[in-house]
Write a protein that holds these residues in place. Sequence first.
Motif, PDB file in Angstrom:
ATOM      1  N   ARG A 153       3.411 -22.838   4.406  1.00  0.00           N
ATOM      2  CA  ARG A 153       3.449 -23.363   3.045  1.00  0.00           C
ATOM      3  C   ARG A 153       4.018 -24.771   3.090  1.00  0.00           C
ATOM      4  N   LEU A 154       3.414 -25.665   2.295  1.00  0.00           N
ATOM      5  CA  LEU A 154       3.898 -27.037   2.209  1.00  0.00           C
ATOM      6  C   LEU A 154       3.788 -27.484   0.749  1.00  0.00           C
ATOM      7  N   PRO A 155       4.802 -27.160  -0.079  1.00  0.00           N
ATOM      8  CA  PRO A 155       4.738 -27.523  -1.504  1.00  0.00           C
ATOM      9  C   PRO A 155       4.879 -29.037  -1.690  1.00  0.00           C
ATOM     10  N   VAL A 156       3.925 -29.607  -2.417  1.00  0.00           N
ATOM     11  CA  VAL A 156       3.932 -31.050  -2.655  1.00  0.00           C
ATOM     12  C   VAL A 156       3.511 -31.329  -4.090  1.00  0.00           C
ATOM     13  N   VAL A 157       3.741 -32.560  -4.508  1.00  0.00           N
ATOM     14  CA  VAL A 157       3.211 -33.084  -5.757  1.00  0.00           C
ATOM     15  C   VAL A 157       2.221 -34.181  -5.422  1.00  0.00           C
ATOM     16  N   LEU A 158       1.010 -34.079  -5.955  1.00  0.00           N
ATOM     17  CA  LEU A 158       0.003 -35.126  -5.780  1.00  0.00           C
ATOM     18  C   LEU A 158      -0.059 -35.923  -7.088  1.00  0.00           C
ATOM     19  N   LYS A 159       0.006 -37.235  -6.955  1.00  0.00           N
ATOM     20  CA  LYS A 159      -0.014 -38.107  -8.147  1.00  0.00           C
ATOM     21  C   LYS A 159      -1.131 -39.137  -8.010  1.00  0.00           C
ATOM     22  N   ARG A 160      -1.878 -39.296  -9.092  1.00  0.00           N
ATOM     23  CA  ARG A 160      -2.936 -40.297  -9.108  1.00  0.00           C
ATOM     24  C   ARG A 160      -2.363 -41.687  -9.309  1.00  0.00           C
TER      25      ARG A 160
END
Length: 387
Positions: A378-385
């Motif tokens: 598991r690799l929890p991330v936030v992707l932002k445009r």
Amino acid sequence: MDPALYAHGDPFAQWRWLRANAPVHWQPPAELPGFWSLTRYDDVRTAYRDAETYSSAQGILLRPAEHGADPGGGRTLALTDPPRHRRLRALVDEWFSVRSIRALEPELREITRGVVDRALDRGNVDFVADVAARVPLYVICQMMGVPETDWERLYELTSQAFGGGDPLTRRFAHLEILGYFETLHAAKAADPGDDLVSVLATAEVDGERLSPDDVILNCDNLLVGGTENTRIAAAGGMLAFLERPEQWQELVAGRDLLPSAVEEVLRWTSTATHIMRTAVRPVEIHGRTIEAGDKVVFWLPSANRDERVFDDPDVFDVRRQPNRHLALGFGEHFCLGSVLARVELRLLYGELLGREVRVEPDGEPELLDSIVVNGPERLPVVLKRTD
């Protein structure tokens, strides 16, 4: 041999000691059969090349003796020796050639863009499950002729079969995958198309059609080989970039570094923790005699951190040159999907770079508890445009 070492410990310290002090090390039998460990790059590379001494047909992964022989032994691409291995490989080799993958690249790019779009729409995602797993799975499903309506079903099954969790759940999921390919094989044998399963369903080797069981096992082999290592490499590479943001900035500043960055991701992650062979004749390495019938294990992450071959091997460097790693094997069993894996990684990271997507940690990563493959579970991330 403790799976927890790869999730919570430092196997590289042990491999470093073995390379220096016991590069050919005998592990006595216990739950697993006894085996020799090879940890140096040159020894692993030499053994990979010598298919006449080191056989794949009796299994390529350590498994408890009570489980018996691997059912794919002598039947699948991964578990056959020459000359049958070459004949099986010849059936599908063209599908994975540079020319074929180049022709497929527009479709691969579209798949990758769609996966990234959906992850961006969600924002908070598990990079393993929501990005890294889906790109190679969707790609190999398309190549195998799996209807797009079934892609999500196979995604769920492969996530259960090859992830962590209850062993019984993993086993039932794997059996369901085999059942799926049994049905697909029958359909393709009756009405072949332009896809990998149709090729296997209608192929002949040594003048005989492959049996349905052999086709099903090879389909399973292609599915696992086409998804598992690329999934973990893509996620493991992103974890390396998150931990070393200056390396990602190198790519932002110079996209021409992407090919060398992909090679460094493959070396660094070395997702296949071990590959096993069985000696078919005696061989001596560094004064130790390996007898016919002995199991020999190649520890690939160790070979790819060998200080005799790589400068500063414990440093992740997207500019590393040369980078003759063994993450994709060598010799007769050099990874069939090596070109595809490289393109998938390049397209995925290129899509994130091209759209200036910001990837930020959103919790602690969890590493796989396994001696077979290593990397993030598991690799929890936030992707932002930002485009």
